[in-house]
Motif scaffolding. Structure first.
Motif, PDB file in Angstrom:
ATOM      1  N   PRO A 199       6.315   9.994 -13.121  1.00 47.33           N
ATOM      2  CA  PRO A 199       5.482  10.853 -12.264  1.00 47.33           C
ATOM      3  C   PRO A 199       6.342  11.697 -11.345  1.00 47.33           C
ATOM      4  CG  PRO A 199       4.685   8.575 -12.264  1.00 47.33           C
ATOM      5  CD  PRO A 199       6.016   8.571 -12.960  1.00 47.33           C
ATOM      6  N   GLU A 200       5.895  12.915 -11.091  1.00 53.88           N
ATOM      7  CA  GLU A 200       6.633  13.801 -10.206  1.00 53.88           C
ATOM      8  C   GLU A 200       6.707  13.257  -8.787  1.00 53.88           C
ATOM      9  OE1 GLU A 200       8.418  16.598 -10.696  1.00 53.88           O
ATOM     10  OE2 GLU A 200       8.189  16.080 -12.796  1.00 53.88           O
TER      11      GLU A 200
ATOM     12  N   PRO B 180       1.423   8.286  -6.424  1.00 54.44           N
ATOM     13  CA  PRO B 180       0.035   8.590  -6.748  1.00 54.44           C
ATOM     14  C   PRO B 180      -0.559   9.555  -5.736  1.00 54.44           C
ATOM     15  CG  PRO B 180       0.449   6.229  -6.913  1.00 54.44           C
ATOM     16  CD  PRO B 180       1.678   6.846  -6.325  1.00 54.44           C
ATOM     17  N   PRO B 181      -1.474  10.416  -6.163  1.00 48.67           N
ATOM     18  CA  PRO B 181      -2.037  11.419  -5.265  1.00 48.67           C
ATOM     19  C   PRO B 181      -2.686  10.794  -4.051  1.00 48.67           C
ATOM     20  CG  PRO B 181      -3.351  11.199  -7.275  1.00 48.67           C
ATOM     21  CD  PRO B 181      -2.086  10.453  -7.506  1.00 48.67           C
ATOM     22  N   ASP B 182      -2.549  11.450  -2.907  1.00 51.78           N
ATOM     23  CA  ASP B 182      -3.054  10.952  -1.628  1.00 51.78           C
ATOM     24  C   ASP B 182      -4.508  11.372  -1.485  1.00 51.78           C
ATOM     25  OD1 ASP B 182      -3.240   9.868   0.823  1.00 51.78           O
ATOM     26  OD2 ASP B 182      -1.898  11.298   1.811  1.00 51.78           O
ATOM     27  N   ARG B 183      -5.374  10.732  -2.247  1.00 56.66           N
ATOM     28  CA  ARG B 183      -6.759  11.166  -2.336  1.00 56.66           C
ATOM     29  C   ARG B 183      -7.557  10.817  -1.091  1.00 56.66           C
ATOM     30  NH1 ARG B 183      -6.318   8.604  -7.549  1.00 56.66           N
ATOM     31  NH2 ARG B 183      -6.096  10.126  -9.210  1.00 56.66           N
ATOM     32  N   SER B 184      -8.512  11.655  -0.769  1.00 61.28           N
ATOM     33  CA  SER B 184      -9.523  11.305   0.211  1.00 61.28           C
ATOM     34  C   SER B 184     -10.613  10.517  -0.494  1.00 61.28           C
ATOM     35  CB  SER B 184     -10.118  12.562   0.847  1.00 61.28           C
ATOM     36  OG  SER B 184      -9.124  13.257   1.562  1.00 61.28           O
ATOM     37  N   LEU B 185     -11.399   9.820   0.280  1.00 65.86           N
ATOM     38  CA  LEU B 185     -12.426   8.964  -0.286  1.00 65.86           C
ATOM     39  C   LEU B 185     -13.792   9.630  -0.175  1.00 65.86           C
ATOM     40  CD1 LEU B 185     -12.986   6.141  -1.443  1.00 65.86           C
ATOM     41  CD2 LEU B 185     -13.454   5.392   0.874  1.00 65.86           C
ATOM     42  N   PRO B 186     -14.409  10.022  -1.295  1.00 67.26           N
ATOM     43  CA  PRO B 186     -15.736  10.642  -1.215  1.00 67.26           C
ATOM     44  C   PRO B 186     -16.768   9.636  -0.719  1.00 67.26           C
ATOM     45  CG  PRO B 186     -14.717  10.954  -3.388  1.00 67.26           C
ATOM     46  CD  PRO B 186     -13.918   9.930  -2.661  1.00 67.26           C
ATOM     47  N   GLU B 187     -17.733  10.105   0.052  1.00 67.26           N
ATOM     48  CA  GLU B 187     -18.799   9.245   0.564  1.00 67.26           C
ATOM     49  C   GLU B 187     -19.524   8.554  -0.569  1.00 67.26           C
ATOM     50  OE1 GLU B 187     -21.815   7.947   3.527  1.00 67.26           O
ATOM     51  OE2 GLU B 187     -19.833   8.787   3.764  1.00 67.26           O
ATOM     52  N   SER B 188     -19.755   9.269  -1.673  1.00 62.90           N
ATOM     53  CA  SER B 188     -20.581   8.743  -2.753  1.00 62.90           C
ATOM     54  C   SER B 188     -19.934   7.580  -3.473  1.00 62.90           C
ATOM     55  CB  SER B 188     -20.886   9.858  -3.763  1.00 62.90           C
ATOM     56  OG  SER B 188     -19.681  10.385  -4.286  1.00 62.90           O
ATOM     57  N   THR B 189     -18.625   7.339  -3.286  1.00 65.20           N
ATOM     58  CA  THR B 189     -17.971   6.239  -3.983  1.00 65.20           C
ATOM     59  C   THR B 189     -18.176   4.905  -3.292  1.00 65.20           C
ATOM     60  OG1 THR B 189     -15.906   6.512  -2.780  1.00 65.20           O
ATOM     61  CG2 THR B 189     -16.141   7.762  -4.807  1.00 65.20           C
ATOM     62  N   LEU B 190     -18.742   4.912  -2.090  1.00 66.83           N
ATOM     63  CA  LEU B 190     -18.879   3.680  -1.336  1.00 66.83           C
ATOM     64  C   LEU B 190     -20.221   3.022  -1.603  1.00 66.83           C
ATOM     65  CD1 LEU B 190     -17.322   4.726   2.039  1.00 66.83           C
ATOM     66  CD2 LEU B 190     -16.539   2.863   0.596  1.00 66.83           C
ATOM     67  N   PRO B 191     -20.220   1.735  -2.026  1.00 68.71           N
ATOM     68  CA  PRO B 191     -21.493   1.047  -2.230  1.00 68.71           C
ATOM     69  C   PRO B 191     -22.215   0.856  -0.916  1.00 68.71           C
ATOM     70  CG  PRO B 191     -19.653  -0.494  -2.375  1.00 68.71           C
ATOM     71  CD  PRO B 191     -19.066   0.880  -2.296  1.00 68.71           C
TER      72      PRO B 191
ATOM     73  N   ILE C  72      -2.214   4.108   1.389  1.00 67.56           N
ATOM     74  CA  ILE C  72      -1.522   5.383   1.598  1.00 67.56           C
ATOM     75  C   ILE C  72      -0.066   5.121   1.971  1.00 67.56           C
ATOM     76  CG2 ILE C  72      -1.379   7.373   3.159  1.00 67.56           C
ATOM     77  CD1 ILE C  72      -4.395   7.540   3.048  1.00 67.56           C
ATOM     78  N   GLY C  73       0.153   4.079   2.778  1.00 67.33           N
ATOM     79  CA  GLY C  73       1.528   3.673   3.070  1.00 67.33           C
ATOM     80  C   GLY C  73       2.260   3.232   1.821  1.00 67.33           C
ATOM     81  N   PHE C  74       1.570   2.524   0.935  1.00 58.78           N
ATOM     82  CA  PHE C  74       2.186   2.112  -0.330  1.00 58.78           C
ATOM     83  C   PHE C  74       2.574   3.333  -1.165  1.00 58.78           C
ATOM     84  CE2 PHE C  74      -0.266  -2.197  -0.536  1.00 58.78           C
ATOM     85  CZ  PHE C  74       0.558  -2.699   0.451  1.00 58.78           C
ATOM     86  N   ARG C  75       1.722   4.336  -1.202  1.00 53.61           N
ATOM     87  CA  ARG C  75       2.031   5.557  -1.967  1.00 53.61           C
ATOM     88  C   ARG C  75       3.278   6.232  -1.415  1.00 53.61           C
ATOM     89  NH1 ARG C  75      -3.825   6.384  -1.359  1.00 53.61           N
ATOM     90  NH2 ARG C  75      -4.812   5.796  -3.315  1.00 53.61           N
ATOM     91  N   ARG C  76       3.387   6.224  -0.090  1.00 58.86           N
ATOM     92  CA  ARG C  76       4.554   6.834   0.549  1.00 58.86           C
ATOM     93  C   ARG C  76       5.828   6.079   0.140  1.00 58.86           C
ATOM     94  NH1 ARG C  76       2.797   6.652   5.701  1.00 58.86           N
ATOM     95  NH2 ARG C  76       1.711   8.633   5.493  1.00 58.86           N
ATOM     96  N   GLU C  77       5.749   4.762   0.113  1.00 58.91           N
ATOM     97  CA  GLU C  77       6.914   3.958  -0.276  1.00 58.91           C
ATOM     98  C   GLU C  77       7.266   4.187  -1.743  1.00 58.91           C
ATOM     99  OE1 GLU C  77       6.429   0.089   2.697  1.00 58.91           O
ATOM    100  OE2 GLU C  77       5.509   0.063   0.708  1.00 58.91           O
ATOM    101  N   LEU C  78       6.270   4.215  -2.612  1.00 57.96           N
ATOM    102  CA  LEU C  78       6.539   4.430  -4.028  1.00 57.96           C
ATOM    103  C   LEU C  78       7.162   5.803  -4.261  1.00 57.96           C
ATOM    104  CD1 LEU C  78       6.437   3.645  -6.976  1.00 57.96           C
ATOM    105  CD2 LEU C  78       4.019   4.317  -7.035  1.00 57.96           C
ATOM    106  N   ALA C  79       6.684   6.817  -3.547  1.00 54.53           N
ATOM    107  CA  ALA C  79       7.277   8.149  -3.679  1.00 54.53           C
ATOM    108  C   ALA C  79       8.752   8.128  -3.293  1.00 54.53           C
ATOM    109  CB  ALA C  79       6.514   9.148  -2.808  1.00 54.53           C
TER     110      ALA C  79
ATOM    111  N   THR D 297      14.423   8.221  -4.962  1.00 59.88           N
ATOM    112  CA  THR D 297      15.730   7.573  -5.003  1.00 59.88           C
ATOM    113  C   THR D 297      16.185   7.358  -6.439  1.00 59.88           C
ATOM    114  OG1 THR D 297      15.269   6.454  -2.913  1.00 59.88           O
ATOM    115  CG2 THR D 297      17.049   5.547  -4.253  1.00 59.88           C
ATOM    116  N   ALA D 298      15.254   6.994  -7.311  1.00 59.45           N
ATOM    117  CA  ALA D 298      15.597   6.784  -8.723  1.00 59.45           C
ATOM    118  C   ALA D 298      16.117   8.066  -9.358  1.00 59.45           C
ATOM    119  CB  ALA D 298      14.370   6.281  -9.486  1.00 59.45           C
TER     120      ALA D 298
END
Length: 398
Positions: A4-5, A8-19, A277-284, A289-290
């Motif tokens: 991956p470039e 993972p994308p830093d997505r916002s959470l749509p209201e409709s996805t929440l039960p 989101i913190g995890f995504r930052r670390e993975l990036a 580094t790789a």
């Protein structure tokens, strides 16, 4: 397999996805409000607070972060889900998730009031008397009083029902004797919620009580524990005749096990998506580094990087599936998944650095490796999470 470039994308959470939430613009409105407020505040007087703290770095800028906690409280950005009577906004899960995501995206400092807001506060709301709610909730919401958790002991870690710390009523006060260990932030806390044995001769989960204990009293001693990272965010706490008022028992005396389990149920909630989101930052950072070290050209390491990317996407989807006010024992699935994933990410961070990652002062990636070893132990070890999943979710025998 193509690397991956970026993370993972830093997505916002749509209201409709929440039960269980109504469709509408409420979450997006709060998201925009939170984003604007955080950007303004973290570019002004609190600009130096950006990025401070976090796992393995809780020693960073404590006084500044505590001032930030009070600033959040004054502006109404703490305890969003609490009832309005106690200073909250009675916010929906969608609103709470939106705030936690924006908070992480802004690289705001790690919260020093997290245990108060996320653990003891909701437990007091559930079990506390009106007097206890009026006494303890406002200082938590304002960021004035900080809390720590007195659960684990040398002989009662994952086997929490084996606690030996005891308390007896004497002259209108509980007198507490015993030892707690791995007590995060005890050295800066004003109060501790302590699970202890109040019925002599009782065993296991019977005869336990849940006491609220001030940390500045005679008979309370805090000793820091040095971690692999060289820092000390958790401690041993010794109670040698320490006292707290008789009224500072949450729930009925002897009913501490039920209250303690309710606290653990509050531990995994809306903040999980902000954590990712913190995890995504670390993975990036690991992917970057790789590429820099050439580790990305190794097909085995490249496969591990892509696998980590995919698993983080799955983590997010699983968190959305389980996001509801009372997730039940299924929450153990999420905890087991993210902690094992994060430990593997720490190992991957070391692998992509090569030999250079073994020498010199710990940098961001080496701290990730060292501290992520603890992820599979604290807040319920992986072994215990597997037992909970097996027994309470799958219905398997003990």
């Amino acid at each position: 397999m193509t690397l991956p470039e970026q993370g993972p994308p830093d997505r916002s959470l749509p209201e409709s996805t929440l039960p269980g939430t109504a469709a509408g613009d409420a979450a997006s409105g709060l998201r925009a409000q939170a984003r604007a407020w955080l950007e303004e505040q973290l570019s002004g007087a609190f600009a130096h607070a950006r990025g401070l703290g976090g796992p393995g770095r809780e020693h960073e800028g404590h006084e500044l972060r505590h001032a930030w906690e009070r600033h959040l409280g004054k502006a109404g950005w703490t305890c969003l889900g609490w009832p309005e009577r106690y200073g909250g906004r009675a916010a929906s899960l969608a609103d709470q998730v939106a705030f936690h995501e924006e908070y992480a995206r802004a690289d705001a400092p790690a919260r020093v009031g997290l245990i108060g807001e996320g653990l003891i506060g909701p437990t007091i709301l559930e079990f506390g008397t009106d007097e206890q709610k009026d006494r303890f909730l406002p200082p938590i919401r304002r960021g004035d009083e900080l809390w720590c958790q007195g659960y684990s002991e040398p002989e009662a870690g994952s086997d929490l029902a084996n606690v030996r710390t005891s308390a007896r009523l004497e002259g209108g006060e509980w007198v507490i004797t015993g030892q707690k260990v791995w007590t995060s932030l005890a050295h800066v806390a004003n109060w501790c919620f302590v699970l202890c044995r109040t019925e002599p001769g009782s065993r296991r989960h019977h005869g336990l009580s849940y006491l609220l204990v001030p940390m500045d009293r005679p008979g309370v001693e805090v000793r820091p524990i040095v971690q692999l990272t060289g820092t000390s965010e958790f401690n041993e706490v010794f109670f040698d005749g320490a006292r707290t008022a008789a009224a500072n028992v949450l729930g009925a005396p002897g009913d501490g096990w039920r209250v303690a389990m309710a606290t653990l149920g509050h531990e995994r909630g809306a903040s999980t998506l902000g954590q990712q989101i913190g995890f995504r930052r670390e993975l990036a950072k690991v992917i970057e580094t790789a590429r820099r070290t050439g580790a990305a050209d190794d097909p085995v390491l490249r496969d591990r990087l892509v696998q980590s990317w995919l698993e983080l996407e799955i983590m997010r989807l699983n968190a959305l599936r389980m996001l509801r006010p009372d997730p039940g024992p299924e929450a153990s699935i999420a905890k087991l998944y993210w902690s094992e994933w994060h430990r593997r990410l720490g190992e991957l961070a070391q692998a992509v650095q090569g030999r250079a990652g073994l020498v010199g002062e710990p940098d961001e990636l080496r701290r990730l490796y060292l501290f992520s070893r603890a992820d599979t132990i604290y807040a319920g070890s992986s072994e215990i999470q597997r037992n909970i999943i097996a027994e309470r979710t799958l219905g398997l025998p003990r």
